[in-house]
Design a protein around this motif. Structure first.
Motif, PDB file in Angstrom:
ATOM      1  N   MET A   1      31.347  43.570  17.358  1.00 37.18           N
ATOM      2  CA  MET A   1      31.699  44.427  18.490  1.00 37.18           C
ATOM      3  C   MET A   1      33.184  44.761  18.554  1.00 37.18           C
ATOM      4  N   MET A   2      33.968  44.272  17.603  1.00 36.48           N
ATOM      5  CA  MET A   2      35.409  44.481  17.667  1.00 36.48           C
ATOM      6  C   MET A   2      35.779  45.957  17.553  1.00 36.48           C
ATOM      7  N   VAL A   3      35.120  46.695  16.665  1.00 33.86           N
ATOM      8  CA  VAL A   3      35.478  48.094  16.461  1.00 33.86           C
ATOM      9  C   VAL A   3      35.221  48.906  17.731  1.00 33.86           C
ATOM     10  N   ARG A   4      34.042  48.737  18.320  1.00 35.40           N
ATOM     11  CA  ARG A   4      33.740  49.483  19.547  1.00 35.40           C
ATOM     12  C   ARG A   4      34.649  49.060  20.702  1.00 35.40           C
ATOM     13  N   SER A   5      34.947  47.777  20.779  1.00 34.52           N
ATOM     14  CA  SER A   5      35.832  47.304  21.851  1.00 34.52           C
ATOM     15  C   SER A   5      37.219  47.925  21.724  1.00 34.52           C
ATOM     16  N   LEU A   6      37.725  47.983  20.490  1.00 35.15           N
ATOM     17  CA  LEU A   6      39.041  48.574  20.291  1.00 35.15           C
ATOM     18  C   LEU A   6      39.016  50.084  20.492  1.00 35.15           C
ATOM     19  N   GLU A   7      37.903  50.721  20.213  1.00 36.27           N
ATOM     20  CA  GLU A   7      37.767  52.140  20.559  1.00 36.27           C
ATOM     21  C   GLU A   7      37.939  52.337  22.064  1.00 36.27           C
ATOM     22  N   GLY A   8      37.283  51.473  22.836  1.00 38.61           N
ATOM     23  CA  GLY A   8      37.416  51.553  24.287  1.00 38.61           C
ATOM     24  C   GLY A   8      38.848  51.301  24.743  1.00 38.61           C
ATOM     25  N   GLU A   9      39.536  50.327  24.115  1.00 37.42           N
ATOM     26  CA  GLU A   9      40.923  50.056  24.481  1.00 37.42           C
ATOM     27  C   GLU A   9      41.813  51.251  24.198  1.00 37.42           C
ATOM     28  N   CYS A  10      41.603  51.906  23.062  1.00 37.98           N
ATOM     29  CA  CYS A  10      42.391  53.100  22.739  1.00 37.98           C
ATOM     30  C   CYS A  10      42.208  54.179  23.796  1.00 37.98           C
ATOM     31  N   ILE A  11      40.970  54.376  24.231  1.00 36.27           N
ATOM     32  CA  ILE A  11      40.695  55.395  25.252  1.00 36.27           C
ATOM     33  C   ILE A  11      41.362  55.031  26.567  1.00 36.27           C
TER      34      ILE A  11
ATOM     35  N   LEU B   1      53.369  53.688  25.836  1.00 38.91           N
ATOM     36  CA  LEU B   1      53.352  54.383  24.548  1.00 38.91           C
ATOM     37  C   LEU B   1      53.227  53.390  23.394  1.00 38.91           C
ATOM     38  N   ILE B   2      53.985  52.296  23.455  1.00 33.58           N
ATOM     39  CA  ILE B   2      53.880  51.253  22.423  1.00 33.58           C
ATOM     40  C   ILE B   2      52.483  50.646  22.415  1.00 33.58           C
ATOM     41  N   SER B   3      51.890  50.478  23.599  1.00 39.40           N
ATOM     42  CA  SER B   3      50.545  49.909  23.683  1.00 39.40           C
ATOM     43  C   SER B   3      49.515  50.834  23.043  1.00 39.40           C
ATOM     44  N   VAL B   4      49.686  52.145  23.197  1.00 38.33           N
ATOM     45  CA  VAL B   4      48.774  53.095  22.554  1.00 38.33           C
ATOM     46  C   VAL B   4      48.869  52.975  21.030  1.00 38.33           C
ATOM     47  N   ILE B   5      50.102  52.923  20.516  1.00 38.32           N
ATOM     48  CA  ILE B   5      50.296  52.792  19.067  1.00 38.32           C
ATOM     49  C   ILE B   5      49.685  51.485  18.565  1.00 38.32           C
ATOM     50  N   THR B   6      49.901  50.406  19.321  1.00 38.55           N
ATOM     51  CA  THR B   6      49.353  49.101  18.930  1.00 38.55           C
ATOM     52  C   THR B   6      47.833  49.128  18.905  1.00 38.55           C
TER      53      THR B   6
ATOM     54  N   TYR C   1      42.870  49.110  15.807  1.00 39.26           N
ATOM     55  CA  TYR C   1      41.599  49.779  15.534  1.00 39.26           C
ATOM     56  C   TYR C   1      41.492  50.154  14.059  1.00 39.26           C
ATOM     57  N   GLY C   2      42.588  50.675  13.481  1.00 42.72           N
ATOM     58  CA  GLY C   2      42.577  51.030  12.071  1.00 42.72           C
ATOM     59  C   GLY C   2      42.341  49.825  11.180  1.00 42.72           C
ATOM     60  N   ARG C   3      42.915  48.687  11.553  1.00 45.65           N
ATOM     61  CA  ARG C   3      42.727  47.463  10.768  1.00 45.65           C
ATOM     62  C   ARG C   3      41.261  47.033  10.758  1.00 45.65           C
ATOM     63  N   TRP C   4      40.652  46.981  11.939  1.00 47.17           N
ATOM     64  CA  TRP C   4      39.252  46.541  12.006  1.00 47.17           C
ATOM     65  C   TRP C   4      38.302  47.595  11.447  1.00 47.17           C
ATOM     66  N   TYR C   5      38.631  48.874  11.606  1.00 50.31           N
ATOM     67  CA  TYR C   5      37.810  49.936  11.036  1.00 50.31           C
ATOM     68  C   TYR C   5      37.779  49.822   9.516  1.00 50.31           C
ATOM     69  N   GLU C   6      38.954  49.547   8.921  1.00 51.55           N
ATOM     70  CA  GLU C   6      39.031  49.371   7.472  1.00 51.55           C
ATOM     71  C   GLU C   6      38.184  48.187   7.018  1.00 51.55           C
ATOM     72  N   MET C   7      38.287  47.063   7.719  1.00 50.13           N
ATOM     73  CA  MET C   7      37.505  45.888   7.355  1.00 50.13           C
ATOM     74  C   MET C   7      36.018  46.139   7.531  1.00 50.13           C
TER      75      MET C   7
END
Length: 447
Positions: free
Chosen positions: A182-192, A224-229, A234-240
């Motif tokens: 569920m990490m990828v979907r959770s991080l998608e939600g955090e980005c939004i 802004l830093i939080s959005v980048i983070t 998300y990119g890290r977990w998406y790659e994995m």
């Protein structure tokens, strides 16, 4: 800051692959490329192996001549705890004759004898339709090679394992275990959520332009830093999830931005607790020097720990200990500053005569009291979450250990953004302004 990032990027400028081990064998050894990976029904375990004598694939005849016997095995958690736990010591471990005999004859979910170079895939089915954590092993059960003799050929072994779970969407395969699914979907939600917070704050600051505080600009940078983070993580977990690869660049970038976000957030909260730009136009020289020196040291130690990717290294463990102590001291400093600021505001209200600034003091006191409650909850709830997770949740909900603290931080962001939102000063004074008083002869009940 950019110089530090460049140094870290150069120091760790290589991609790594997890679940693959290569070593030169001298004596009996075992390998465990994957330990306790959660697989559900229809999950697969793929093996790639190479066993070579003097840089040539070993044949079955050579295996028999040198009394070599290699076994690839898959075990579940029950088998691991019952038969293998005391023997598994890292990804590559030496075996004595007794240990090799014990491990090679212990129960396994499946096992295969290996020789030469090849690959194959095993699908997990028929285990009561439940998810389990599996470990993949390569065991050298026998050897007739003398490790100390130069008369014997060199034995090189490479063993790679890829575990995947079935997924209905995309290419139908996920390289994350059940515990991280569920990490990828959770991080998608955090980005939004972070994007919405950033957009809402920008709209508020634009609407109230000319009345924005310096603290609000600082909080804008923190968002802004939080959005980048969030997008980096998300990119890290998406790659994995899609490749199963361990991209050191993404891991390092994610950890560095997480550290920068933490420092920026704590600095903003500390400045808020000191009353900067809300009740003080500027801080004293002592406050400025103490804040800058403390946060600069915390930033350096945080980046040093973030760039240390070896969790078993004593240096990394020492850096984390220093980071943890500094983090706790900063949290304590924020609480002390917050209580002192609220005490100052209350003293001003209790011992000062009424003047035009009094309504602002009442409003600011209410804001700081509201934030103090939220910050105390932010400090206490992680302990409660850890207890609930330990008592109620199983290994399949390990992802909550990462997501719930992230949600706490989001809630604190929302509290700061709403409590100290951009606002024109006249709205703080509206309860005491005559322009909001309804004339007596215009009241519905006729005065």
């Amino acid at each position: 800051m950019l110089l530090l990032l460049l140094i870290f990027a150069v120091a760790f400028s290589a991609d790594g692959k997890i679940r693959e081990i290569t070593c030169q064998v001298a004596g009996l050894v075992g390998m465990a490329p994957v330990v306790q990976f959660g697989l559900a029904q229809r999950g697969t375990v793929s093996f790639d192996y190479s066993i070579m004598l003097n840089n040539e694939d070993v044949t079955l005849e050579q295996m028999n001549n040198y009394n070599l016997y290699f076994v690839a095995a898959v075990i579940n958690e029950e088998m691991r705890s019952a038969y293998f736990d005391k023997l598994l010591e890292g990804q590559v471990f030496n075996l004595g004759d007794i240990e090799a005999e014990t491990m090679c004859n212990s129960p396994t979910v499946a096992r295969w004898q290996l020789h030469g170079t090849g690959n194959f895939t095993h699908t997990i089915v028929g285990r009561d339709a439940r998810a389990e954590r599996y470990t993949a092993l390569l065991l050298q059960c026998r050897t007739g090679l003398a490790a100390s003799s130069s008369d014997y050929p060199t034995l090189d072994v490479s063993f790679g394992v890829t575990m995947t779970n079935a997924r209905p969407g995309g290419n139908g395969v996920s390289h994350l275990g059940v515990e991280d699914a569920m990490m990828v979907r959770s991080l998608e939600g955090e980005c939004i959520v972070y994007m919405m917070m950033l957009g809402g704050l920008l709209c508020q600051m634009w609407y109230h332009k000319g009345h924005n505080l310096n603290l609000q600009y600082m909080f804008l940078g923190c968002c802004l830093i939080s959005v980048i983070t969030a997008f980096t993580r998300y990119g890290r977990w998406y790659e994995m999830n899609f490749t199963g690869g361990y991209n050191v660049h993404l891991v390092l970038a994610s950890r560095i931005f997480e550290s920068i976000q933490e420092v920026a957030f704590l600095t903003t909260i500390l400045m808020l607790a000191l009353g900067w730009s809300t009740i003080h136009f500027q801080l004293s020289d002592t406050q400025v020097k103490a804040t800058l020196s403390g946060m600069a040291f915390f930033l350096i130690m945080s980046l040093a720990w973030a760039s240390c990717l070896s969790e078993d290294s004593r240096v990394c463990q020492s850096l984390y200990l220093v980071y943890y102590i500094l983090h706790a001291l900063i949290m304590l400093g924020i609480i002390i500053c917050l209580n002192f600021t609220i005490t100052q505001l209350r003293a001003m209200l209790s011992h000062s005569a009424w003047d035009p600034s009094t309504p602002y003091c009442y409003a600011r006191t209410k804001q700081f009291q509201t934030f103090r409650i939220a910050f105390v909850l932010y400090l206490l709830l992680p302990t409660a979450i850890a207890l609930v997770q330990e008592i109620m949740y199983t290994w399949e909900q390990d992802w909550l250990g990462t997501v719930l603290p992230d949600l706490l931080q989001i809630c604190l962001f929302l509290n700061v953004g709403s409590t100290f939102a951009p606002l024109k000063d006249v709205f703080m004074n509206r309860a005491f302004s005559q322009q909001f008083v309804v004339p007596v002869d215009e009241t519905p009940w006729g005065g």
